[in-house]
Design an enzyme around this catalytic site. Sequence first.
Site, PDB file in Angstrom:
ATOM      1  CG  ASN A   1      -1.815   1.133   1.363  1.00  0.00           C
ATOM      2  OD1 ASN A   1      -1.789   2.053   0.541  1.00  0.00           O
ATOM      3  ND2 ASN A   1      -2.642   1.121   2.383  1.00  0.00           N
TER       4      ASN A   1
ATOM      5  NE  ARG B   1      -6.046   1.937  -0.145  1.00  0.00           N
ATOM      6  CZ  ARG B   1      -6.069   3.026   0.599  1.00  0.00           C
ATOM      7  NH1 ARG B   1      -5.017   3.400   1.282  1.00  0.00           N
ATOM      8  NH2 ARG B   1      -7.165   3.755   0.657  1.00  0.00           N
TER       9      ARG B   1
ATOM     10  CG  HIS C   1     -12.783   4.157   3.518  1.00  0.00           C
ATOM     11  ND1 HIS C   1     -13.490   5.215   4.058  1.00  0.00           N
ATOM     12  CD2 HIS C   1     -11.480   4.400   3.778  1.00  0.00           C
ATOM     13  CE1 HIS C   1     -12.647   6.058   4.632  1.00  0.00           C
ATOM     14  NE2 HIS C   1     -11.417   5.585   4.470  1.00  0.00           N
TER      15      HIS C   1
ATOM     16  NE  ARG D   1      -9.732  13.299   4.171  1.00  0.00           N
ATOM     17  CZ  ARG D   1      -9.747  11.993   3.905  1.00  0.00           C
ATOM     18  NH1 ARG D   1     -10.766  11.456   3.278  1.00  0.00           N
ATOM     19  NH2 ARG D   1      -8.732  11.252   4.241  1.00  0.00           N
TER      20      ARG D   1
ATOM     21  CD  GLU E   1      -8.545  -0.735   4.152  1.00  0.00           C
ATOM     22  OE1 GLU E   1      -8.011  -0.369   5.213  1.00  0.00           O
ATOM     23  OE2 GLU E   1      -8.839   0.045   3.241  1.00  0.00           O
TER      24      GLU E   1
END
Length: 397
Positions: free
Chosen positions: A7, A91, A180, A241, A384
């Site tokens: 990743n 990823r 996600h 965010r 993940e």
Amino acid sequence: MNILVINCGSSSLKYQLLNMDNEAQLAQGLVERIGIEGSRLKQETEKFGKKVIEVDMKDHKEALGHVLDALKNEEYGAIKSFDEIHAVGHRVVHAGEKYSSSVVVSDEVIKALEECIELAPLHNPPNLIGIKAIEELLPSVKNVAVFDTAFHQTMPKSSYIYPLPYEFYEKYAVRRYGFHGTSHRYVVARAAEMLEKDVKDLKIISCHLGNGSSLCAVKNGKVLDTSMGFTPLEGLAMGTRCGDIDPAIITFLMKKENLDAEAMDKVMNKQSGVLGISGVSSDFRDIENAAAEGNERAELALNIFDNRVRKYIGAYAAEMGGVDVIIFTAGVGENSISNRESISKGLEFLGLEFDTEKNNVRGKEAIISKEGSKVTALVIPTNEELMIARDTLELVK
Ligand code: ADP
């Protein structure tokens, strides 16, 4: 069969080596500060424990070279030869509308992902650099790309088209993509397993609550809606965010504060969310501590965060015509007992009977609703990497 999962972020790189015969983790590691002074590699193996290597790494290719060396190192590695790495799963954040599932990397895939750079300018370039570096360093090994956006490609047009002039979708592919996806896919499958039900018979709301957060409505195994949109900025209030705001605020603030597009982007992505509201931190642990000490803005930040999660849960229950399962995952969802309680306490009207005692868990799978509750609430640590390794195995075996 051993699968290496990679990743690549902008200045960091996470990796895991998994033995897929029994899904055991042989090694995991993190490279930080790639291209910045003081770069280092931290690795942990089943056999030798933790090791930190401080070495300058000017780019991702050099970093991956060190990762491979560390994996093969006699004193702290996990393999004796690179032949023991049978495939690599990567990823990749954005596949646009091109891929709705994982793919074996080919020149055509690389070209398609390069075309998506415009949609994910911060994420896709390092992801691609990682793939190309492995192609050079391990030329005989197959690479598989696993996309954050793929799971959400089942959304109907009514969920992914924005109420903007339609030509912007046609000209620039401006639409909701969602992110996600690998995490939502993992926890949704795991929830069905835990409850011994077919995912096709369930209406699930998956809450990935971390530094970046998104909710996903999965009806009968397919994504119906998700809260992140064209970019990961939309939806919930996050660490830094802003999530949903009146879009008119953007032009208003740009004029008032004399901000150009880049500066406004920074405000919304890096200076907002629970950090912006609290002025304390983007880390939920710091905010929870500050709130406990009486910091009102920290408490306000938590209330806004929880309220927005609840609002989306309500919206998704309405969209799906009900909800059977609510899943909490990622850093906050897995670990914050108070956060889960505060979100769930407003959901009795949906049929959720929350169990405060069962909710007293961190970082492990648990059912946190009362027995007989119409809606089942679950904590499921996301994984993940395992999902990427499973997809990779499936495609290369
Ligand atoms: P990402 O992958 O998006 O960077 P994570 O899923 O790792 O983020 O989540 C990071 C967040 O999880 C941080 O804000 C951190 O404060 C929060 N977190 C981790 N442990 C706890 C805890 N015990 N209580 C509350 N929040 C926690």
